[in-house]
Write a protein that holds these residues in place. Structure first.
Motif, short mmCIF file in Angstrom:
data_model
loop_
_atom_site.label_atom_id
_atom_site.label_comp_id
_atom_site.label_asym_id
_atom_site.label_seq_id
_atom_site.Cartn_x
_atom_site.Cartn_y
_atom_site.Cartn_z
N UNK A 4 0.72 -1.03 -0.12
CA UNK A 4 -0.04 0.08 -0.14
C UNK A 4 0.84 1.25 0.10
N UNK A 5 0.11 2.32 -0.67
CA UNK A 5 1.00 3.69 -0.51
C UNK A 5 0.91 4.39 0.57
N UNK A 6 1.52 4.68 1.41
CA UNK A 6 1.90 5.14 2.76
C UNK A 6 1.80 6.65 2.82
N UNK A 7 0.72 6.96 3.38
CA UNK A 7 0.65 8.53 3.38
C UNK A 7 0.63 9.27 4.64
N UNK A 8 1.20 10.36 4.90
CA UNK A 8 1.27 11.21 5.89
C UNK A 8 0.56 12.61 5.70
N UNK A 9 -0.40 12.97 6.49
CA UNK A 9 -1.39 13.94 6.25
C UNK A 9 -0.99 15.27 7.23
N UNK A 38 1.30 20.32 12.49
CA UNK A 38 2.51 21.45 12.20
C UNK A 38 3.62 21.02 11.58
N UNK A 39 4.43 21.99 10.79
CA UNK A 39 5.47 21.53 10.44
C UNK A 39 6.42 20.85 11.05
N UNK A 40 6.65 20.91 12.40
CA UNK A 40 7.73 20.50 13.39
C UNK A 40 7.05 19.16 13.28
N UNK A 41 5.95 18.73 13.77
CA UNK A 41 5.42 17.33 13.84
C UNK A 41 5.71 16.53 12.35
N UNK A 42 5.50 17.52 11.25
CA UNK A 42 5.66 16.86 9.88
C UNK A 42 6.85 16.19 9.64
N UNK A 43 8.06 16.84 10.03
CA UNK A 43 9.47 16.80 9.98
C UNK A 43 9.71 15.44 10.72
N UNK A 44 9.40 15.50 11.90
CA UNK A 44 9.69 14.37 12.82
C UNK A 44 9.05 13.10 12.59
N UNK A 45 7.66 13.15 11.98
CA UNK A 45 6.88 11.89 11.48
C UNK A 45 7.62 11.36 10.23
N UNK A 49 8.33 7.66 10.27
CA UNK A 49 7.34 6.79 9.46
C UNK A 49 7.59 6.42 8.11
N UNK A 50 8.61 7.23 7.53
CA UNK A 50 9.18 7.30 6.31
C UNK A 50 7.87 6.86 5.19
N UNK A 51 6.94 7.76 5.05
CA UNK A 51 5.81 7.71 4.14
C UNK A 51 6.34 7.82 2.93
N UNK A 52 5.44 7.34 1.85
CA UNK A 52 5.59 7.44 0.26
C UNK A 52 5.31 8.71 0.11
N UNK A 53 4.23 9.34 0.37
CA UNK A 53 3.66 10.62 0.12
C UNK A 53 3.28 11.43 1.48
N UNK A 54 3.66 12.76 1.27
CA UNK A 54 3.02 13.66 2.47
C UNK A 54 2.20 14.81 1.83
#
Length: 352
Positions: A4-9, A38-45, A49-54
């Motif tokens: 599956x394509x892993x997505x971070x929202x 927020x962007x800080x959480x995005x960078x950490x996750x 989590x190494x998503x395929x798409x953010x």
């Protein structure tokens, strides 16, 4: 079915996070692996989590979306789809995000994408899949527009085009196109001998800011086209979003006509419409270039261009964000040359 394509929202609005989650959760081939506010959480996750798409919002607290894109692309390069406000300021911020390494963007007001929630969700799914299936290297290779300008090519100037020397350059693009087009145009010299027309799928509020941005980084002049603008050597006219651009013979020289789209026309600007008008007006004296993009807009226009005797190039699969539009013309046997993105600009610069 494969992995599956892993997505971070990523969005500071709970409403919008829930809306994206609801849309993507419909798909069996997509897995939402995380949410960030927020962007800080995005960078950490992104790191963990190494998503395929953010999917990334621009305006957020703590760390904004543009800064987050820069950090993520520096640390853990990932395919990033931006969500943008349909305003001039939103356009500038989105262009900053694309410069920072984001792959593509969608309007945050998804009602602009279609006639209802179902159509908007469908387009969101299509875009996330397209971005997720693209080569990450295709984005990383275009960062730093001038990085490939010094490359040398064995081709001689006379072999650049298949037929006679062109008198007009016409370029079409969609998904991934804004970044790819910047790389191509920034390679051309100030005294470039051809006029250029471009149709790239962007919202109407974006194309003016996009043309202004290109004009600051390119040696040639770049502007958003207005009705009856003359075609001038060394100037690039960008078709305004939400309108149609045609090339025609004016009273004294060639010009563009800008019109409202007709009912049933899916793309505005339409690459098909632009290339068809080029075929009618310039006949065998044009060069068409199809860059990265989803779908097949440009295929019918390319057929007319080739029937008129003009040349056509298409971007190769390896350097495309989405190999849809170039693949369509290549599969139809219309491409005189299939070219890597970092070679297109230098080859076009050889036309003299």
């Amino acid at each position: 079915m494969g992995a599956k394509l892993k997505v971070l929202i990523v969005d500071d609005s709970a409403f919008f996070r829930n809306r994206i989650t609801a849309a993507l959760s419909q798909a069996d081939d997509i897995e939402i692996v995380g949410i960030a506010a927020d962007g800080k959480e995005a960078i950490e996750r992104a790191r963990r989590l190494k998503p395929d798409v953010i999917t990334m919002d621009v305006e957020m607290p703590v760390v904004d979306g543009i800064s987050a894109v820069r950090k993520i692309m520096a640390e853990t390069p990932t395919r990033i789809l931006m969500f943008s406000a349909l305003t001039k300021e939103g356009a500038k911020e989105t262009l900053d995000a694309l410069d920072a390494g984001a792959m593509d963007f969608l309007p945050k007001d998804m009602s602009n994408l279609g006639s209802g929630v179902e159509e908007a969700n469908k387009q969101l799914l299509e875009r996330v899949r397209a971005v997720g299936q693209s080569r990450l290297s295709s984005v990383r290779s275009v960062l730093g527009s001038h990085s490939h300008a010094s490359r040398t090519f064995k081709l001689t100037p006379s072999s650049v085009t298949a037929g006679r020397k062109p008198e007009l350059l016409a370029i079409g693009a969609s998904t991934g196109g804004p970044v790819a087009l910047r790389q191509v145009l920034s390679t051309l010299p100030r005294n470039y001998p051809l006029p250029i027309v471009v149709a790239v799928h962007m919202p109407g509020s974006f194309t003016g800011a996009y043309a202004e941005r290109l004009n600051t980084v390119c040696s040639i002049k770049v502007k958003e086209a207005t009705d009856r603008d003359m075609l001038i050597a060394g100037q690039c006219l960008i078709a305004p979003g939400g309108k149609q651009l045609k090339v025609e013979r004016g009273p004294s020289q060639y010009q563009v006509r800008i019109t409202d789209p007709l009912p049933g026309q899916i793309y505005h600007p339409s690459v098909d419409l632009m290339l068809s008008s080029v075929a009618e007006s310039y006949r065998e004296r044009a060069l068409g270039v199809i860059l990265t993009g989803m779908g097949a807009d440009g295929l019918q226009g390319a057929k007319k261009l080739k029937l008129a005797g003009s040349s056509l190039w298409s971007q190769d699969q390896q350097s495309c964000v989405v190999y849809g539009m170039p693949q369509a013309v290549e599969k139809a046997g219309l491409s005189d040359r299939v070219v890597a993105l970092d070679e297109i600009g230098p080859l076009l610069a050889r036309i003299s």
